[in-house]
Structure formats: structure tokens, C-alpha cells
Design a protein around this motif. Structure first.
Motif, mmCIF file in Angstrom:
data_model
loop_
_atom_site.group_PDB
_atom_site.id
_atom_site.type_symbol
_atom_site.label_atom_id
_atom_site.label_comp_id
_atom_site.label_asym_id
_atom_site.label_seq_id
_atom_site.Cartn_x
_atom_site.Cartn_y
_atom_site.Cartn_z
ATOM 1 N N LEU A 90 0.824 -1.208 0.000
ATOM 2 C CA LEU A 90 0.000 0.000 0.000
ATOM 3 C C LEU A 90 0.859 1.260 0.000
ATOM 4 N N ALA A 91 2.018 1.216 0.673
ATOM 5 C CA ALA A 91 2.911 2.378 0.680
ATOM 6 C C ALA A 91 3.503 2.601 -0.703
ATOM 7 N N LYS A 148 2.018 1.986 -3.421
ATOM 8 C CA LYS A 148 0.957 2.591 -4.232
ATOM 9 C C LYS A 148 0.859 4.090 -4.012
ATOM 10 N N GLY A 149 1.428 4.586 -2.878
ATOM 11 C CA GLY A 149 1.419 6.022 -2.597
ATOM 12 C C GLY A 149 0.475 6.435 -1.485
ATOM 13 N N LEU A 150 -0.004 5.490 -0.694
ATOM 14 C CA LEU A 150 -0.915 5.832 0.391
ATOM 15 C C LEU A 150 -0.141 6.335 1.607
ATOM 16 N N ALA A 151 -0.760 7.266 2.326
ATOM 17 C CA ALA A 151 -0.182 7.790 3.566
ATOM 18 C C ALA A 151 -0.397 6.769 4.687
ATOM 19 N N SER A 158 -1.854 6.898 7.562
ATOM 20 C CA SER A 158 -3.218 6.839 8.107
ATOM 21 C C SER A 158 -4.169 6.159 7.125
ATOM 22 N N GLN A 159 -3.965 6.392 5.831
ATOM 23 C CA GLN A 159 -4.793 5.727 4.826
ATOM 24 C C GLN A 159 -4.515 4.226 4.772
ATOM 25 N N ILE A 160 -3.258 3.868 5.023
ATOM 26 C CA ILE A 160 -2.910 2.444 5.081
ATOM 27 C C ILE A 160 -3.669 1.787 6.231
ATOM 28 N N THR A 193 -7.324 1.375 5.304
ATOM 29 C CA THR A 193 -7.494 0.295 4.327
ATOM 30 C C THR A 193 -7.374 -1.071 4.991
ATOM 31 N N GLU A 237 3.263 13.225 8.105
ATOM 32 C CA GLU A 237 1.961 13.342 7.440
ATOM 33 C C GLU A 237 1.195 14.591 7.858
#
Length: 148
Positions: A82-83, A85-88, A90-92, A95, A128
Motif C-alpha cells: 500500500l505504501a 501505491k502512494g498511500l499515507a 493513516s490511509q494504510i 485500508t 503526514e
């Protein structure tokens, strides 16, 4: 005995004191509960729909729940994917919670998401919260330049 008038009628002083005290108490109660009568459903914010995080508390146990079947290595792999893919971070976490059923990464792996990212060399250069503050300032400056 001194007499007082309440609503145009003569009343003994003790009753007058009692009724004025009850009147003050009622007025105070009405002042406190007036907003709940005006806005019965709104609890958190006055001008928004958020309700805050007041009742959000982590479980006391530091072990993962029994119903979590993923191994820590699998969770770390998902975090790295997920990282990439570019997710922050908190978004990880969101998800993983919503899609994979992992309530707290720290209880499953023993490390926080950001620590896992740092050990794998995938941590963001800026923290972040600072990144989003800068992003907000830039968008606000852009808006002011356009709308002055």
C-alpha cells in the motif's frame, strides 16, 4: 411578618424565597437545556456534521483479538504494498481496517505503521500532519490570490 408579592399576590417571605430560588433554578435549567431543544439531533459541532472522537478508546489488551487470522509478516507485506501505491500511513491503517479486518496494526505486528515503513525504507520524507498543513496553506494561498 413582612410580606412580598409574587404575580400580584401577597405571599409570606419564606415562600417568596423558596419560589425565587426555584425560579432561578428553573431559569438556569432552561438556559442549559435551551440548545438541546433548538437542535435536538446535533451533538458534536455547531456548524459541521462531525461528532468528535470522545468515545473512541483503544482496548486495554495489547494482544491481537482471537478472530484476527493474519500473520504479522502478511500484514507487513500489505503495508509495504500500500505504501508503494502512494498511500499515507493513516490511509494504510484505514485500508487495513476496512478491507482486511485488522483493527490495530500495532497489536498484530508489535510495531506501528510508520515504524514498519521506516524499517523498509518507505517512510514519507515529511511527517503526514506537516504535509497536510503545508498542502492546506498552499491551497489557501492559491484561493486568496485568485479571489482578491
Amino acid at each position: 411578618k413582612p410580606r412580598t408579592t409574587i404575580c400580584g399576590q401577597a405571599v409570606p417571605a419564606a415562600c417568596a424565597r423558596l419560589s425565587s430560588r426555584l425560579g432561578r433554578r428553573k431559569a438556569r435549567w432552561e438556559a442549559v437545556h435551551q440548545s438541546s431543544r433548538l437542535y435536538p439531533a446535533a451533538m458534536g459541532r455547531m456548524y459541521g456534521k462531525g461528532k468528535g472522537m470522545a468515545s473512541s478508546a483503544l482496548p486495554y489488551r495489547r494482544k491481537p483479538p482471537t478472530w484476527v487470522k493474519m500473520k504479522p509478516e502478511d500484514v507487513c507485506d500489505h503495508i509495504c504494498k500500500l505504501a508503494k501505491k502512494g498511500l499515507a500511513p493513516s490511509q494504510i491503517g484505514v485500508t487495513l481496517r476496512d478491507s482486511f479486518g485488522i483493527p490495530q496494526v500495532g497489536t498484530v505486528t508489535g510495531n506501528k505503521i510508520l515504524r514498519i515503513l521506516k524499517t523498509n525504507g518507505l517512510a514519507p520524507t515529511l511527517p503526514e500532519d506537516l504535509y497536510f498543513l503545508i498542502k492546506k496553506a498552499v491551497s489557501m494561498r492559491k484561493h486568496l490570490d485568485k479571489n482578491r
